[in-house]
Scaffold this active site. Structure first.
Site, short mmCIF file in Angstrom:
data_model
loop_
_atom_site.label_atom_id
_atom_site.label_comp_id
_atom_site.label_asym_id
_atom_site.label_seq_id
_atom_site.Cartn_x
_atom_site.Cartn_y
_atom_site.Cartn_z
N GLY A 468 0.76 -1.22 0.03
CA GLY A 468 0.22 0.04 0.00
C GLY A 468 0.92 1.05 0.06
O GLY A 468 0.32 2.22 0.06
N ARG A 613 15.77 12.52 -1.50
CA ARG A 613 14.89 12.74 -2.83
C ARG A 613 13.42 12.10 -2.80
O ARG A 613 13.60 10.70 -2.27
CB ARG A 613 15.58 12.21 -3.96
CG ARG A 613 14.76 12.61 -5.10
CD ARG A 613 15.51 12.00 -6.48
NE ARG A 613 16.96 12.00 -6.82
CZ ARG A 613 17.08 13.18 -7.64
NH1 ARG A 613 16.07 13.83 -8.24
NH2 ARG A 613 18.30 13.54 -7.81
N ASN A 616 7.99 10.01 -5.30
CA ASN A 616 6.36 10.29 -5.74
C ASN A 616 6.05 11.08 -4.34
O ASN A 616 5.85 10.74 -3.27
CB ASN A 616 5.84 9.07 -5.83
CG ASN A 616 4.17 9.36 -6.21
OD1 ASN A 616 3.46 9.93 -5.55
ND2 ASN A 616 3.86 8.83 -7.37
N THR A 619 2.33 9.47 -2.78
CA THR A 619 2.62 8.33 -1.91
C THR A 619 3.71 8.70 -0.50
O THR A 619 3.46 8.14 0.52
CB THR A 619 3.19 7.35 -2.64
OG1 THR A 619 4.66 7.62 -3.17
CG2 THR A 619 2.37 6.69 -3.66
N GLN A 623 2.65 8.29 3.20
CA GLN A 623 3.41 7.47 4.20
C GLN A 623 3.63 8.16 5.54
O GLN A 623 3.66 7.70 6.49
CB GLN A 623 4.48 7.10 3.68
CG GLN A 623 4.57 5.79 2.78
CD GLN A 623 3.96 4.46 3.58
OE1 GLN A 623 5.02 3.78 4.16
NE2 GLN A 623 2.87 3.93 3.11
N GLY A 686 14.22 7.28 2.57
CA GLY A 686 13.13 6.16 3.06
C GLY A 686 12.15 7.15 3.98
O GLY A 686 12.59 7.79 4.71
N VAL A 687 10.87 6.79 3.84
CA VAL A 687 9.84 7.59 4.46
C VAL A 687 8.95 6.60 5.21
O VAL A 687 8.07 7.24 6.16
CB VAL A 687 8.89 8.32 3.49
CG1 VAL A 687 10.24 9.39 2.80
CG2 VAL A 687 8.18 7.60 2.59
N GLY A 688 8.83 5.15 5.27
CA GLY A 688 7.74 4.71 5.89
C GLY A 688 8.01 4.46 7.38
O GLY A 688 6.85 4.54 8.00
N GLU A 689 9.00 4.56 8.05
CA GLU A 689 9.19 4.39 9.44
C GLU A 689 9.38 5.89 10.16
O GLU A 689 8.99 6.09 11.32
CB GLU A 689 10.61 3.57 9.51
CG GLU A 689 10.92 2.35 8.67
CD GLU A 689 10.09 1.29 9.28
OE1 GLU A 689 9.54 1.14 10.43
OE2 GLU A 689 10.24 0.23 8.49
#
Length: 722
Positions: A468, A613, A616, A619, A623, A686-689
């Site tokens: 997702g 960087r 998107n 998204t 996140q 990275g951006v999820g955490e």
């Protein structure tokens, strides 16, 4: 024009919004059966009798599997950080192979029936008798007896610089504070589910997993079949957050039941079943002690923690991780201790370690700034390090100062009065708080194939996962940019263990890891076509007389795989010696507190992030907002209640375990600085955490500013404020 950074719609948005996307419990097979688990009701002991007669007599029941009649199953490998696939096992329990019980909720039988209703009804009819043994299930009483956690390649149990305790006693100003965080459980939108099918000695599994390759290797070993005979498919995963990064009982027992019956088996965990068989986040007790001169310069930083693992598994969390990096201090002491309990082993949960570690550190920093009479942002900037504080390594990329400066201006921090309880809006007490976000940046290896056709279409094949977060969309943008083709011409195939191997979706590493190989493949394809910078690549394919050109990066087997793993470990250890790599950010939070009822409402939020960087924009924003929402739940409502006498989870489900709903979430403004990290592929970090880290502290700090009360034990509930 580049497509990198544009807020393009997700490539899987059509199938998901129309219902065409099939999740792991939606694949039809002829003769499909359904399975349900029977859970142990003691925390430690052995089964002395198990009566399945009433369950087996129920119409529609195919079989009831117990340790008396289950097919043989090999035990899991012992966890070894140098053997990464060994880390995928959620527990060391060999299900239905012995009469031993290791925690309340452990599956002790599985019922297979023609319908789901029959399976679940029959599971309630299985009667189990136990011999109980002494168990340890209360974290609070076990914590004082914790042992030192060993250092490993993925987590440091102990680190120091200088003489931190002595510096604390000598510091002109100091604080020494204790914080606690509870157990948190996973509640992904899609509960864990597995559809397992055997054809001879070949196993196909549809599963909600975050780790296709490690998952596949684990199944091959447990069932004693060649790796090539196992296929795992997970094209769509309805959220994971770490809970689907390991293999748990449901998957193993679905495959075991399918082998025993010779029929396809579907096993969908109930919400309660997720709590009973899938690990959550460890509870913690943390100490943060800070010392400084009257000028507000830190002289010492001490951060210690006690966390738990299960007696049959669980990996310690990196609770003091951020404290190695965030603040300059001449003396630093970091220590992590663990205690083993007779509970379902803990597992990764969004930013494991840093989520709860930043709560303690950033709360303490805020409190210490108040003790010194310094604005909390100014105090942080005054102690911003030029190099990594613990070991002097260079930062590969760090713009936390810029994030605070931009955020303070956009949020209106200058309007904040200093005294707690001094800001009101009508009857509401208003508070503002800040906290730093931090999560390390990782890069693994990934294998890909890339095919450019003469008609201009491109196919990227890679066995990564999509939970997702928009991974397939991001990789399509990277390919389109690197090859100079339209975004719509790129098709990404993923979510299948038959594809080239990629790392699991976790640790915010997937985008950068796959991007590195995608860029290498694009460069290889250009070399193959002898293409210059502005070449029309499809035209070069047509002129060559071929219908397509395909290149590969990495190898899934043989000497190529061995060399790839050696290259990964060499790069991992070299990078860890040279650089401190991380995503970071600054959270700005406004809360309103009812002075009579102590109701807390988060009314406004701004997050400014340094995440390299952005591939998107849409998204990425999703996140980061999702992490903040999850952090709001961690701060204000989420709490798994474990009976300290029995080890039984008392609120296993969304009826009593409270996650944030729309009414709990304010408008969330997120932005990022957009400066690439030169040591990462495309500059991606990275951006999820990172979004969840620091959130609970920002809320606690805002609540203190509103009320004058410091809450050091999560969650921040009414009783702690009244």
């Amino acid at each position: 024009m580049t497509v990198l950074g544009l807020p393009l719609d997700r490539v899987d948005s059509g199938p998901k919004t129309t219902g065409a996307a099939k999740f792991s419990a939606e694949y039809p097979y002829p003769g499909l059966t359904h399975a349900a688990l029977v859970h142990a009701t003691i925390s430690r002991g052995r089964i002395t009798a198990i009566d399945t007669r009433e369950a087996e007599a129920l119409p529609g029941v195919v079989t009831v599997l117990t340790h008396h009649n289950a097919p043989p199953l090999k035990p899991p490998q012992k966890v070894n950080p140098l053997n990464l696939p060994s880390m995928v096992s959620g527990t060391q329990v060999n299900y239905l192979q012995t009469d031993e019980v290791h925690w309340d909720g452990q599956p002790v039988a599985v019922v297979v029936a023609e319908t789901l209703d029959a399976a679940r009804e029959a599971a309630n009819l299985v009667r189990v008798t136990y011999e109980q043994r002494a168990s340890t299930v209360d974290f609070e009483t076990a914590a004082p007896h914790a042992r030192q956690q060993k250092n490993s390649p993925i987590s440091q149990g102990f680190a120091k610089k200088g003489h931190a305790e002595r510096a604390l006693t000598e510091a002109p100003v100091s604080v020494d504070l204790r914080y606690t965080t509870p157990v948190y459980n996973h509640n992904a939108l899609e509960p864990h589910a597995t559809t397992a099918v055997w054809e001879g000695d070949r196993l196909t599994v549809h599963d909600a997993t975050q780790t296709l390759d490690w998952f596949r290797r684990h199944l091959a070993r447990r069932f004693g079949i060649p790796l090539a005979n196992v296929r795992v498919l997970a094209p769509y995963v309805g959220g994971g957050f770490g809970g689907k990064g390991s293999i748990w009982a449901g998957t193993i027992l679905a495959a075991l039941a399918a082998r025993a019956t010779g029929r396809p088996v579907r096993l969908m965990l109930t919400r309660e079943g997720v709590y009973r068989t899938v690990g959550g986040r460890t509870p913690s007790v943390q100490r943060v002690a800070l010392g400084a001169g009257t000028d507000g310069r830190l002289t010492t930083l001490i951060h210690t923690s006690v966390a738990r693992v299960g007696r049959t598994g669980g990996i310690p969390e990196q609770i003091t991780s951020q404290s190695q990096h965030l603040y300059a201090a001449d003396n630093i002491l970091l220590r992590q201790q663990i205690t083993e309990l007779d509970l379902v082993p803990n597992t990764s949960m969004r930013a494991p370690g840093e989520s709860i570690g930043t709560f303690a550190l950033e709360s303490a920093v805020d409190e210490f700034a108040g003790t010194l009479g310094i604005d909390p942002i100014e105090f942080r900037l005054r102690n911003e390090p030029a190099v990594n504080p613990l070991d002097g390594k260079k930062f590969s990329h760090r713009m936390l100062r810029e994030a605070y400066e931009l955020g303070a201006e956009r949020f209106g921090w200058a309007s904040r009065t200093r005294e707690p309880g001094s800001m009101r809006d009508g009857r509401w007490l208003v508070g503002m708080g800040v906290a730093s976000a931090y999560h390390p940046a990782w890069q693994f290896t990934a294998n890909v194939t890339l095919r450019l056709a003469a008609d201009g279409t491109v196919v990227l094949r890679c066995g990564f996962q999509e939970m997702g977060m928009g991974g397939a969309t991001a990789q399509a943008q990277i390919v389109a940019d690197a090859l100079g083709v339209p975004f719509d011409a790129v098709h990404v195939v993923y979510g299948d263990s038959a594809l080239p191997i990629a790392p699991g979706a976790g640790g915010s590493m997937q985008t950068a890891s796959v991007a590195g190989s995608v860029l290498a493949a694009c460069a290889k394809l250009r070399r193959r076509l002898r293409a210059g910078g502005g070449a029309d690549l499809p035209d070069l394919v047509r002129r060559s007389g071929r219908s397509f050109v395909e290149v590969a990066v990495g190898a899934d087997s043989g000497i190529g795989r061995i060399l790839g793993q050696a290259k990964f470990f060499a790069k991992f250890f070299l990078d860890s010696r040279r650089w401190a790599k991380a995503a970071a950010g600054a959270h700005f939070c406004e809360v309103r507190v009812d002075p009579d009822t102590a109701e807390v409402r988060v009314s406004r939020w701004l997050g400014v992030f340094d995440v390299g960087r952005v591939v998107n924009a849409k998204t990425t924003a999703s996140q980061l907002r999702g992490g903040i929402v999850m952090g709001i739940g961690m701060a204000l409502s989420e709490h798994t209640l474990v009976d300290p006498r029995t080890g039984r989870i008392m609120n296993p489900g969304l009826g009593d375990y409270h996650v944030p709903v729309h009414a709990d979430v304010p408008p969330i403004d997120v932005t990022w600085l957009g400066e690439p990290d030169p040591t990462m592929p495309l500059g991606v970090v990275g951006v999820g955490e990172v979004g969840i880290t620091g959130v609970a502290a920002a809320i606690a700090n805002a609540v203190h500013h509103a009320t004058g009360k410091r809450i050091r034990d999560l969650p921040i509930t009414l009783d702690k404020l009244l």
